[in-house]
Scaffold this motif. Structure first.
Motif, PDB file in Angstrom:
ATOM      1  N   LEU A   1      34.053  11.650  71.958  1.00 14.31           N
ATOM      2  CA  LEU A   1      33.984  12.293  73.273  1.00 14.31           C
ATOM      3  C   LEU A   1      32.817  13.267  73.271  1.00 14.31           C
ATOM      4  O   LEU A   1      32.719  14.130  72.389  1.00 14.31           O
ATOM      5  CB  LEU A   1      35.278  13.057  73.585  1.00 14.31           C
ATOM      6  N   GLY A   2      31.903  13.136  74.238  1.00 16.06           N
ATOM      7  CA  GLY A   2      30.799  14.091  74.363  1.00 16.06           C
ATOM      8  C   GLY A   2      31.317  15.453  74.808  1.00 16.06           C
ATOM      9  O   GLY A   2      32.533  15.680  74.895  1.00 16.06           O
ATOM     10  N   GLU A   3      30.416  16.341  75.112  1.00 15.55           N
ATOM     11  CA  GLU A   3      30.789  17.689  75.543  1.00 15.55           C
ATOM     12  C   GLU A   3      31.529  17.642  76.881  1.00 15.55           C
ATOM     13  O   GLU A   3      31.181  16.861  77.769  1.00 15.55           O
ATOM     14  CB  GLU A   3      29.505  18.523  75.709  1.00 15.55           C
ATOM     15  N   ASP A   4      32.596  18.455  77.014  1.00 16.93           N
ATOM     16  CA  ASP A   4      33.265  18.663  78.311  1.00 16.93           C
ATOM     17  C   ASP A   4      33.777  17.348  78.907  1.00 16.93           C
ATOM     18  O   ASP A   4      33.551  17.043  80.069  1.00 16.93           O
ATOM     19  CB  ASP A   4      32.269  19.370  79.260  1.00 16.93           C
ATOM     20  N   VAL A   5      34.484  16.569  78.072  1.00 14.14           N
ATOM     21  CA  VAL A   5      35.125  15.339  78.569  1.00 14.14           C
ATOM     22  C   VAL A   5      36.616  15.628  78.731  1.00 14.14           C
ATOM     23  O   VAL A   5      37.217  16.296  77.885  1.00 14.14           O
ATOM     24  CB  VAL A   5      34.909  14.166  77.574  1.00 14.14           C
ATOM     25  N   HIS A   6      37.192  15.146  79.817  1.00 11.53           N
ATOM     26  CA  HIS A   6      38.613  15.415  80.063  1.00 11.53           C
ATOM     27  C   HIS A   6      39.389  14.105  80.112  1.00 11.53           C
ATOM     28  O   HIS A   6      39.181  13.275  80.981  1.00 11.53           O
ATOM     29  CB  HIS A   6      38.773  16.232  81.348  1.00 11.53           C
ATOM     30  N   VAL A   7      40.254  13.940  79.102  1.00 13.75           N
ATOM     31  CA  VAL A   7      41.077  12.741  79.005  1.00 13.75           C
ATOM     32  C   VAL A   7      42.432  13.083  79.621  1.00 13.75           C
ATOM     33  O   VAL A   7      43.086  14.040  79.199  1.00 13.75           O
ATOM     34  CB  VAL A   7      41.244  12.329  77.521  1.00 13.75           C
ATOM     35  N   CYS A   8      42.841  12.294  80.629  1.00  5.49           N
ATOM     36  CA  CYS A   8      44.103  12.587  81.327  1.00  5.49           C
ATOM     37  C   CYS A   8      45.318  12.275  80.446  1.00  5.49           C
ATOM     38  O   CYS A   8      45.195  11.665  79.384  1.00  5.49           O
ATOM     39  CB  CYS A   8      44.156  11.789  82.630  1.00  5.49           C
ATOM     40  N   ASP A   9      46.491  12.692  80.911  1.00  2.26           N
ATOM     41  CA  ASP A   9      47.733  12.480  80.161  1.00  2.26           C
ATOM     42  C   ASP A   9      47.985  10.990  79.927  1.00  2.26           C
ATOM     43  O   ASP A   9      47.676  10.153  80.788  1.00  2.26           O
ATOM     44  CB  ASP A   9      48.923  13.072  80.929  1.00  2.26           C
ATOM     45  N   GLU A  10      48.577  10.690  78.780  1.00  2.00           N
ATOM     46  CA  GLU A  10      49.056   9.340  78.447  1.00  2.00           C
ATOM     47  C   GLU A  10      47.962   8.259  78.426  1.00  2.00           C
ATOM     48  O   GLU A  10      48.234   7.071  78.577  1.00  2.00           O
ATOM     49  CB  GLU A  10      50.193   8.917  79.403  1.00  2.00           C
ATOM     50  N   ILE A  11      46.726   8.675  78.228  1.00  2.00           N
ATOM     51  CA  ILE A  11      45.608   7.721  78.140  1.00  2.00           C
ATOM     52  C   ILE A  11      45.454   7.260  76.686  1.00  2.00           C
ATOM     53  O   ILE A  11      45.647   8.033  75.754  1.00  2.00           O
ATOM     54  CB  ILE A  11      44.291   8.396  78.625  1.00  2.00           C
ATOM     55  N   TYR A  12      45.053   5.999  76.502  1.00  2.00           N
ATOM     56  CA  TYR A  12      44.757   5.451  75.182  1.00  2.00           C
ATOM     57  C   TYR A  12      43.262   5.158  75.096  1.00  2.00           C
ATOM     58  O   TYR A  12      42.691   4.562  76.005  1.00  2.00           O
ATOM     59  CB  TYR A  12      45.558   4.152  74.975  1.00  2.00           C
ATOM     60  N   SER A  13      42.615   5.610  74.022  1.00  2.00           N
ATOM     61  CA  SER A  13      41.213   5.246  73.802  1.00  2.00           C
ATOM     62  C   SER A  13      41.055   4.591  72.445  1.00  2.00           C
ATOM     63  O   SER A  13      41.320   5.207  71.403  1.00  2.00           O
ATOM     64  CB  SER A  13      40.299   6.470  73.867  1.00  2.00           C
ATOM     65  N   ASN A  14      40.611   3.329  72.461  1.00  2.00           N
ATOM     66  CA  ASN A  14      40.366   2.567  71.248  1.00  2.00           C
ATOM     67  C   ASN A  14      38.845   2.446  71.075  1.00  2.00           C
ATOM     68  O   ASN A  14      38.229   1.506  71.548  1.00  2.00           O
ATOM     69  CB  ASN A  14      41.027   1.191  71.393  1.00  2.00           C
ATOM     70  N   GLY A  15      38.241   3.450  70.419  1.00  2.00           N
ATOM     71  CA  GLY A  15      36.802   3.381  70.136  1.00  2.00           C
ATOM     72  C   GLY A  15      35.910   3.635  71.337  1.00  2.00           C
ATOM     73  O   GLY A  15      34.763   3.188  71.361  1.00  2.00           O
ATOM     74  N   GLY A  16      36.416   4.359  72.329  1.00  2.00           N
ATOM     75  CA  GLY A  16      35.570   4.696  73.483  1.00  2.00           C
ATOM     76  C   GLY A  16      34.501   5.707  73.110  1.00  2.00           C
ATOM     77  O   GLY A  16      34.752   6.626  72.335  1.00  2.00           O
ATOM     78  N   VAL A  17      33.283   5.503  73.615  1.00  2.00           N
ATOM     79  CA  VAL A  17      32.201   6.484  73.414  1.00  2.00           C
ATOM     80  C   VAL A  17      31.890   7.045  74.802  1.00  2.00           C
ATOM     81  O   VAL A  17      31.392   6.326  75.665  1.00  2.00           O
ATOM     82  CB  VAL A  17      30.964   5.804  72.793  1.00  2.00           C
ATOM     83  N   VAL A  18      32.263   8.308  75.028  1.00  2.00           N
ATOM     84  CA  VAL A  18      32.251   8.856  76.381  1.00  2.00           C
ATOM     85  C   VAL A  18      31.163   9.911  76.527  1.00  2.00           C
ATOM     86  O   VAL A  18      31.126  10.888  75.770  1.00  2.00           O
ATOM     87  CB  VAL A  18      33.631   9.470  76.725  1.00  2.00           C
ATOM     88  N   LEU A  19      30.281   9.710  77.498  1.00  2.00           N
ATOM     89  CA  LEU A  19      29.188  10.654  77.731  1.00  2.00           C
ATOM     90  C   LEU A  19      29.714  11.973  78.284  1.00  2.00           C
ATOM     91  O   LEU A  19      30.825  12.022  78.825  1.00  2.00           O
ATOM     92  CB  LEU A  19      28.147  10.034  78.684  1.00  2.00           C
ATOM     93  N   PRO A  20      28.911  13.064  78.153  1.00  2.00           N
ATOM     94  CA  PRO A  20      29.397  14.390  78.559  1.00  2.00           C
ATOM     95  C   PRO A  20      29.846  14.466  80.023  1.00  2.00           C
ATOM     96  O   PRO A  20      29.399  13.693  80.863  1.00  2.00           O
ATOM     97  CB  PRO A  20      28.180  15.288  78.334  1.00  2.00           C
ATOM     98  N   HIS A  21      30.739  15.444  80.278  1.00  2.00           N
ATOM     99  CA  HIS A  21      31.160  15.832  81.640  1.00  2.00           C
ATOM    100  C   HIS A  21      31.849  14.705  82.395  1.00  2.00           C
ATOM    101  O   HIS A  21      31.643  14.535  83.588  1.00  2.00           O
ATOM    102  CB  HIS A  21      29.960  16.359  82.450  1.00  2.00           C
ATOM    103  N   LYS A  22      32.653  13.908  81.694  1.00  2.00           N
ATOM    104  CA  LYS A  22      33.378  12.817  82.357  1.00  2.00           C
ATOM    105  C   LYS A  22      34.877  13.106  82.342  1.00  2.00           C
ATOM    106  O   LYS A  22      35.383  13.800  81.457  1.00  2.00           O
ATOM    107  CB  LYS A  22      33.151  11.487  81.615  1.00  2.00           C
ATOM    108  N   GLU A  23      35.574  12.516  83.311  1.00  2.60           N
ATOM    109  CA  GLU A  23      37.034  12.545  83.307  1.00  2.60           C
ATOM    110  C   GLU A  23      37.510  11.116  83.091  1.00  2.60           C
ATOM    111  O   GLU A  23      37.053  10.196  83.773  1.00  2.60           O
ATOM    112  CB  GLU A  23      37.555  13.082  84.647  1.00  2.60           C
ATOM    113  N   ILE A  24      38.410  10.927  82.126  1.00  2.00           N
ATOM    114  CA  ILE A  24      38.891   9.580  81.807  1.00  2.00           C
ATOM    115  C   ILE A  24      40.311   9.429  82.364  1.00  2.00           C
ATOM    116  O   ILE A  24      41.255  10.061  81.876  1.00  2.00           O
ATOM    117  CB  ILE A  24      38.876   9.342  80.273  1.00  2.00           C
ATOM    118  N   LYS A  25      40.439   8.601  83.400  1.00  4.59           N
ATOM    119  CA  LYS A  25      41.719   8.441  84.089  1.00  4.59           C
ATOM    120  C   LYS A  25      42.422   7.135  83.733  1.00  4.59           C
ATOM    121  O   LYS A  25      43.578   6.953  84.054  1.00  4.59           O
ATOM    122  CB  LYS A  25      41.494   8.475  85.613  1.00  4.59           C
TER     123      LYS A  25
END
Length: 361
Positions: free
Chosen positions: A327-351
Protein backbone atom coordinates in the motif's frame (compact mmCIF):
# COMPACT_ATOMS: atom_id res chain seq x y z
CA UNK A 1 37.76 9.13 6.24
CA UNK A 2 35.17 9.66 3.53
CA UNK A 3 32.47 7.57 1.90
CA UNK A 4 30.30 7.71 -1.21
CA UNK A 5 26.83 6.14 -1.30
CA UNK A 6 25.47 5.30 -4.76
CA UNK A 7 21.88 6.48 -4.48
CA UNK A 8 21.06 6.57 -8.19
CA UNK A 9 17.64 6.91 -9.70
CA UNK A 10 13.92 6.53 -9.30
CA UNK A 11 13.55 3.34 -7.26
CA UNK A 12 10.98 1.96 -9.70
CA UNK A 13 11.16 -1.55 -8.22
CA UNK A 14 9.91 -0.25 -4.85
CA UNK A 15 6.96 1.69 -6.23
CA UNK A 16 4.44 2.78 -4.96
CA UNK A 17 6.54 3.63 -1.86
CA UNK A 18 9.06 5.59 -3.94
CA UNK A 19 6.29 7.77 -5.40
CA UNK A 20 6.22 9.50 -1.99
CA UNK A 21 9.90 9.46 -1.00
CA UNK A 22 13.23 8.85 -2.77
CA UNK A 23 14.14 5.18 -2.22
CA UNK A 24 16.94 5.77 0.34
CA UNK A 25 14.41 7.60 2.55
CA UNK A 26 11.90 4.74 2.50
CA UNK A 27 11.75 3.26 6.01
CA UNK A 28 13.38 -0.08 6.70
CA UNK A 29 13.09 -1.41 10.27
CA UNK A 30 11.72 1.97 11.40
CA UNK A 31 14.37 4.23 9.93
CA UNK A 32 15.27 5.41 6.43
CA UNK A 33 17.29 2.79 4.53
CA UNK A 34 20.23 5.13 4.02
CA UNK A 35 20.48 5.94 7.72
CA UNK A 36 21.50 2.34 8.51
CA UNK A 37 24.55 2.92 6.29
CA UNK A 38 25.36 6.44 7.47
CA UNK A 39 25.27 5.32 11.12
CA UNK A 40 27.58 2.38 10.37
CA UNK A 41 30.02 4.67 8.55
CA UNK A 42 29.97 7.22 11.37
CA UNK A 43 30.66 4.45 13.92
CA UNK A 44 34.02 3.58 12.31
CA UNK A 45 35.20 7.17 11.99
CA UNK A 46 33.92 8.37 8.59
CA UNK A 47 33.54 12.16 8.80
CA UNK A 48 31.98 12.95 5.42
CA UNK A 49 29.43 11.10 3.29
CA UNK A 50 28.81 12.05 -0.34
CA UNK A 51 25.51 10.95 -1.87
CA UNK A 52 25.74 10.29 -5.61
CA UNK A 53 22.27 11.08 -6.85
CA UNK A 54 20.34 11.97 -9.99
CA UNK A 55 16.84 12.34 -8.56
CA UNK A 56 15.32 14.72 -5.97
CA UNK A 57 18.56 15.87 -4.27
CA UNK A 58 16.74 18.72 -2.44
CA UNK A 59 14.37 16.27 -0.74
CA UNK A 60 17.30 14.09 0.33
CA UNK A 61 19.41 16.94 1.64
CA UNK A 62 16.60 18.68 3.53
CA UNK A 63 15.71 15.42 5.19
CA UNK A 64 19.30 14.52 6.09
CA UNK A 65 20.17 17.97 7.49
CA UNK A 66 18.64 16.91 10.84
CA UNK A 67 20.74 13.77 10.93
CA UNK A 68 23.88 15.67 9.98
CA UNK A 69 23.69 17.53 13.29
CA UNK A 70 22.42 14.57 15.31
CA UNK A 71 25.17 12.23 14.10
CA UNK A 72 27.89 14.86 13.75
CA UNK A 73 28.79 13.87 10.19
CA UNK A 74 28.98 15.97 7.02
CA UNK A 75 26.52 14.92 4.30
CA UNK A 76 26.76 16.39 0.78
CA UNK A 77 25.21 15.58 -2.60
CA UNK A 78 26.97 15.04 -5.90
CA UNK A 79 24.27 15.43 -8.54
CA UNK A 80 24.46 13.74 -11.93
CA UNK A 81 22.86 15.51 -14.88
CA UNK A 82 22.62 12.12 -16.62
CA UNK A 83 22.81 8.62 -15.10
CA UNK A 84 26.51 7.74 -14.82
CA UNK A 85 26.29 4.07 -13.88
CA UNK A 86 28.22 2.77 -10.87
CA UNK A 87 31.68 4.21 -11.64
CA UNK A 88 30.95 7.57 -13.31
CA UNK A 89 29.62 9.04 -10.03
CA UNK A 90 33.06 8.47 -8.43
CA UNK A 91 34.72 10.55 -11.16
CA UNK A 92 32.07 13.27 -10.68
CA UNK A 93 32.62 13.38 -6.91
CA UNK A 94 36.41 13.11 -7.22
CA UNK A 95 37.19 16.44 -5.54
CA UNK A 96 34.99 15.58 -2.56
CA UNK A 97 36.60 12.17 -2.10
CA UNK A 98 40.26 13.11 -2.34
CA UNK A 99 42.09 14.92 0.42
CA UNK A 100 45.71 15.24 1.53
CA UNK A 101 45.55 12.19 3.79
CA UNK A 102 45.71 9.68 0.89
CA UNK A 103 43.36 7.46 2.92
CA UNK A 104 41.09 4.96 1.16
CA UNK A 105 37.37 5.76 0.95
CA UNK A 106 34.24 3.59 1.14
CA UNK A 107 31.71 3.15 -1.65
CA UNK A 108 28.32 1.58 -0.84
CA UNK A 109 25.23 0.69 -2.88
CA UNK A 110 22.29 2.30 -1.10
CA UNK A 111 20.03 -0.79 -1.37
CA UNK A 112 22.33 -3.07 0.60
CA UNK A 113 21.51 -4.00 4.17
CA UNK A 114 23.97 -6.03 6.28
CA UNK A 115 25.90 -5.92 9.56
CA UNK A 116 28.39 -3.59 7.80
CA UNK A 117 31.67 -5.04 9.09
CA UNK A 118 33.52 -1.91 7.97
CA UNK A 119 36.16 -1.92 10.69
CA UNK A 120 37.21 -5.44 9.66
CA UNK A 121 37.26 -4.30 6.05
CA UNK A 122 39.72 -1.49 6.84
CA UNK A 123 42.02 -4.01 8.57
CA UNK A 124 41.71 -6.42 5.61
CA UNK A 125 42.51 -3.63 3.14
CA UNK A 126 45.62 -2.52 5.06
CA UNK A 127 46.84 -6.10 5.39
CA UNK A 128 46.72 -7.04 1.69
CA UNK A 129 48.24 -3.78 0.46
CA UNK A 130 46.34 -3.83 -2.85
CA UNK A 131 44.50 -0.98 -4.51
CA UNK A 132 40.89 -1.98 -3.86
CA UNK A 133 38.84 -4.24 -1.58
CA UNK A 134 35.36 -5.51 -2.31
CA UNK A 135 32.99 -7.29 0.03
CA UNK A 136 31.52 -10.54 -1.30
CA UNK A 137 28.67 -12.64 0.05
CA UNK A 138 27.84 -16.31 -0.44
CA UNK A 139 24.59 -17.13 -2.26
CA UNK A 140 22.68 -20.35 -2.94
CA UNK A 141 21.98 -19.61 -6.62
CA UNK A 142 25.09 -17.97 -8.09
CA UNK A 143 23.79 -18.37 -11.67
CA UNK A 144 21.51 -15.34 -11.16
CA UNK A 145 24.44 -13.02 -10.37
CA UNK A 146 27.91 -11.96 -11.37
CA UNK A 147 30.26 -14.33 -9.53
CA UNK A 148 33.59 -13.24 -8.05
CA UNK A 149 36.26 -15.92 -8.56
CA UNK A 150 38.95 -15.49 -5.92
CA UNK A 151 41.93 -17.15 -4.30
CA UNK A 152 40.44 -18.46 -1.05
CA UNK A 153 43.39 -17.92 1.30
CA UNK A 154 44.55 -14.44 0.27
CA UNK A 155 41.27 -13.12 -1.13
CA UNK A 156 42.97 -12.03 -4.37
CA UNK A 157 40.35 -11.68 -7.09
CA UNK A 158 41.11 -13.64 -10.25
CA UNK A 159 38.11 -12.76 -12.44
CA UNK A 160 34.41 -12.00 -12.64
CA UNK A 161 31.94 -14.33 -14.37
CA UNK A 162 28.53 -12.86 -15.27
CA UNK A 163 25.59 -15.27 -14.61
CA UNK A 164 27.67 -18.46 -15.01
CA UNK A 165 26.05 -21.49 -16.66
CA UNK A 166 28.47 -23.88 -14.95
CA UNK A 167 29.53 -23.58 -11.30
CA UNK A 168 32.60 -21.37 -10.83
CA UNK A 169 31.97 -20.25 -7.27
CA UNK A 170 29.21 -18.99 -4.97
CA UNK A 171 30.47 -15.55 -3.99
CA UNK A 172 28.91 -12.41 -5.43
CA UNK A 173 29.70 -8.72 -5.18
CA UNK A 174 27.97 -7.37 -2.04
CA UNK A 175 28.09 -3.70 -3.11
CA UNK A 176 30.50 -2.49 -0.41
CA UNK A 177 33.98 -1.32 -1.49
CA UNK A 178 37.07 0.26 0.04
CA UNK A 179 39.20 1.98 -2.60
CA UNK A 180 42.54 3.78 -2.66
CA UNK A 181 42.36 7.28 -4.20
CA UNK A 182 44.43 5.96 -7.15
CA UNK A 183 41.34 4.04 -8.34
CA UNK A 184 39.83 7.41 -9.31
CA UNK A 185 42.60 7.83 -11.94
CA UNK A 186 41.16 4.77 -13.70
CA UNK A 187 37.65 6.21 -14.06
CA UNK A 188 36.52 8.60 -16.78
CA UNK A 189 33.64 11.02 -16.31
CA UNK A 190 31.09 9.14 -18.44
CA UNK A 191 28.44 6.49 -17.86
CA UNK A 192 30.51 3.49 -16.82
CA UNK A 193 30.26 0.36 -14.65
CA UNK A 194 32.64 -0.21 -11.76
CA UNK A 195 31.84 -3.95 -11.75
CA UNK A 196 32.30 -4.56 -15.49
CA UNK A 197 34.93 -2.00 -16.51
CA UNK A 198 36.98 -0.88 -13.51
CA UNK A 199 37.32 -3.89 -11.19
CA UNK A 200 38.31 -6.45 -13.91
CA UNK A 201 41.26 -4.21 -14.89
CA UNK A 202 42.43 -3.91 -11.28
CA UNK A 203 42.04 -7.70 -10.90
CA UNK A 204 44.22 -8.28 -14.00
CA UNK A 205 46.96 -6.31 -12.25
CA UNK A 206 46.44 -8.46 -9.13
CA UNK A 207 45.52 -5.44 -6.99
CA UNK A 208 41.90 -6.32 -6.19
CA UNK A 209 41.01 -8.32 -3.09
CA UNK A 210 37.70 -9.71 -1.82
CA UNK A 211 36.63 -10.17 1.78
CA UNK A 212 33.83 -12.63 2.53
CA UNK A 213 31.10 -10.81 4.40
CA UNK A 214 30.35 -12.30 7.80
CA UNK A 215 26.69 -12.27 8.82
CA UNK A 216 23.65 -11.48 6.71
CA UNK A 217 23.29 -9.53 3.46
CA UNK A 218 20.35 -8.44 1.32
CA UNK A 219 19.69 -6.08 -1.56
CA UNK A 220 16.32 -4.68 -0.44
CA UNK A 221 15.52 -2.79 -3.65
CA UNK A 222 12.33 -4.76 -4.34
CA UNK A 223 9.41 -5.75 -2.08
CA UNK A 224 10.07 -9.52 -1.82
CA UNK A 225 13.71 -8.90 -0.87
CA UNK A 226 12.72 -6.05 1.45
CA UNK A 227 10.53 -8.47 3.45
CA UNK A 228 13.34 -11.09 3.49
CA UNK A 229 15.83 -8.38 4.48
CA UNK A 230 13.66 -7.40 7.45
CA UNK A 231 13.67 -11.01 8.68
CA UNK A 232 17.48 -11.22 8.40
CA UNK A 233 17.95 -7.81 10.05
CA UNK A 234 15.68 -8.66 13.01
CA UNK A 235 17.38 -12.05 13.33
CA UNK A 236 20.72 -10.25 13.52
CA UNK A 237 19.34 -8.00 16.31
CA UNK A 238 18.24 -11.14 18.17
CA UNK A 239 21.74 -12.63 17.90
CA UNK A 240 23.15 -9.43 19.40
CA UNK A 241 20.54 -9.67 22.22
CA UNK A 242 19.33 -6.22 21.24
CA UNK A 243 17.05 -4.38 23.65
CA UNK A 244 15.28 -2.86 20.63
CA UNK A 245 13.21 -6.03 20.09
CA UNK A 246 9.74 -6.08 21.61
CA UNK A 247 8.61 -8.72 24.07
CA UNK A 248 5.35 -9.70 25.73
CA UNK A 249 2.65 -12.38 25.56
CA UNK A 250 1.29 -10.90 22.31
CA UNK A 251 4.69 -11.02 20.54
CA UNK A 252 5.86 -14.03 18.50
CA UNK A 253 9.49 -14.15 17.29
CA UNK A 254 11.36 -10.98 16.33
CA UNK A 255 9.32 -7.77 16.34
CA UNK A 256 10.30 -4.09 16.32
CA UNK A 257 7.74 -1.65 17.74
CA UNK A 258 8.36 2.10 17.92
CA UNK A 259 7.78 3.41 21.45
CA UNK A 260 5.11 5.85 20.20
CA UNK A 261 2.99 3.09 18.58
CA UNK A 262 -0.13 1.93 20.43
CA UNK A 263 -1.18 -1.74 20.38
CA UNK A 264 -4.62 -2.89 21.51
CA UNK A 265 -5.77 -5.94 23.49
CA UNK A 266 -5.68 -9.48 22.17
CA UNK A 267 -3.33 -8.86 19.24
CA UNK A 268 -0.82 -11.41 17.97
CA UNK A 269 2.23 -9.82 16.38
CA UNK A 270 5.17 -11.53 14.71
CA UNK A 271 7.33 -13.02 13.57
CA UNK A 272 9.35 -10.50 11.54
CA UNK A 273 7.26 -7.36 11.95
CA UNK A 274 8.25 -3.67 12.18
CA UNK A 275 5.69 -1.17 13.48
CA UNK A 276 6.65 2.48 12.98
CA UNK A 277 6.11 5.70 14.96
CA UNK A 278 2.58 6.90 15.73
CA UNK A 279 0.89 3.70 14.55
CA UNK A 280 -2.41 2.58 16.10
CA UNK A 281 -3.05 -1.16 16.08
CA UNK A 282 -6.54 -1.89 17.43
CA UNK A 283 -7.62 -5.00 19.33
CA UNK A 284 -7.52 -8.51 17.90
CA UNK A 285 -5.18 -7.67 15.01
CA UNK A 286 -2.84 -10.35 13.57
CA UNK A 287 0.44 -9.22 11.96
CA UNK A 288 3.25 -11.37 10.54
CA UNK A 289 6.21 -10.78 8.16
CA UNK A 290 5.21 -7.21 7.43
CA UNK A 291 6.22 -3.58 7.77
CA UNK A 292 3.75 -1.03 9.10
CA UNK A 293 5.07 2.47 8.41
CA UNK A 294 4.67 5.71 10.33
CA UNK A 295 1.15 6.89 11.20
CA UNK A 296 -0.75 3.79 10.02
CA UNK A 297 -4.03 2.76 11.65
CA UNK A 298 -5.03 -0.90 11.63
CA UNK A 299 -8.60 -1.47 12.77
CA UNK A 300 -9.97 -4.35 14.85
CA UNK A 301 -9.39 -7.95 13.79
CA UNK A 302 -7.52 -7.10 10.58
CA UNK A 303 -4.93 -9.66 9.46
CA UNK A 304 -1.78 -8.63 7.56
CA UNK A 305 1.02 -10.91 6.36
CA UNK A 306 3.95 -10.64 3.90
CA UNK A 307 3.03 -7.06 3.00
CA UNK A 308 4.16 -3.44 3.35
CA UNK A 309 1.69 -0.81 4.58
CA UNK A 310 2.77 2.71 3.55
CA UNK A 311 2.72 5.86 5.67
CA UNK A 312 -0.58 7.13 7.12
CA UNK A 313 -2.65 4.36 5.55
CA UNK A 314 -5.69 2.72 7.18
CA UNK A 315 -6.65 -0.95 7.09
CA UNK A 316 -10.32 -1.60 7.91
CA UNK A 317 -11.89 -4.02 10.38
CA UNK A 318 -11.66 -7.71 9.49
CA UNK A 319 -9.66 -6.84 6.36
CA UNK A 320 -7.14 -9.42 5.16
CA UNK A 321 -3.98 -8.18 3.45
CA UNK A 322 -1.44 -10.72 2.19
CA UNK A 323 0.90 -12.09 -0.50
CA UNK A 324 3.15 -9.05 -1.12
CA UNK A 325 0.42 -6.43 -0.99
CA UNK A 326 2.07 -3.00 -1.05
CA UNK A 327 0.00 0.00 0.00
CA UNK A 328 1.44 3.40 -0.98
CA UNK A 329 1.16 6.45 1.25
CA UNK A 330 -2.33 7.38 2.56
CA UNK A 331 -4.25 4.38 1.19
CA UNK A 332 -7.53 3.50 2.88
CA UNK A 333 -8.70 -0.10 2.77
CA UNK A 334 -12.37 -0.44 3.75
CA UNK A 335 -13.73 -2.98 6.25
CA UNK A 336 -13.77 -6.68 5.32
CA UNK A 337 -11.69 -6.19 2.15
CA UNK A 338 -9.29 -8.91 0.95
CA UNK A 339 -6.08 -8.03 -0.91
CA UNK A 340 -4.06 -10.79 -2.54
CA UNK A 341 -0.87 -9.08 -3.75
CA UNK A 342 -2.45 -5.74 -4.62
CA UNK A 343 -0.01 -2.89 -5.35
CA UNK A 344 -1.91 0.30 -4.55
CA UNK A 345 -0.75 3.78 -5.54
CA UNK A 346 -0.87 6.62 -2.97
CA UNK A 347 -4.08 8.39 -1.85
CA UNK A 348 -6.52 5.67 -2.92
CA UNK A 349 -9.55 4.18 -1.21
CA UNK A 350 -10.05 0.44 -1.75
CA UNK A 351 -13.74 -0.47 -1.60
CA UNK A 352 -13.66 -3.87 -3.34
CA UNK A 353 -11.37 -6.88 -2.86
CA UNK A 354 -8.23 -7.45 -4.94
CA UNK A 355 -8.38 -11.17 -5.71
CA UNK A 356 -5.17 -11.56 -7.68
CA UNK A 357 -1.88 -9.60 -7.77
CA UNK A 358 -2.47 -6.38 -9.73
CA UNK A 359 -1.62 -2.68 -9.69
CA UNK A 360 -4.41 -0.38 -8.53
CA UNK A 361 -3.93 3.04 -10.13
Amino acid sequence: MKALILVGGFGTRLRPLTLSFPKPLVDFANKPMILHQIEALKAIGVTEVVLAINYQPEVMLNFLKDFETKLGIKITCSQESEPLGTAGPLALARDSLIDDSGEPFFVLNSDVISDYPLKEMIEFHKAHGGEASIMVTKVDEPSKYGVVVMEETTGEVEKFVEKPKIFVGNKINAGIYLLNPSVLDRIELRPTSIEKEVFPKIAMEKKLYAMVLPGFWMDIGQPKDYITGLRLYLDSLRKKSSSKLANGSHIVGNVLVDESAVIGEGCLIGPDVAIGPGCAVESGVRLSRCTIMRGVRIKKHACISSSIIGWHSTVGQWARIENMTILGEDVHVCDEIYSNGGVVLPHKEIKSSILKPEIVM
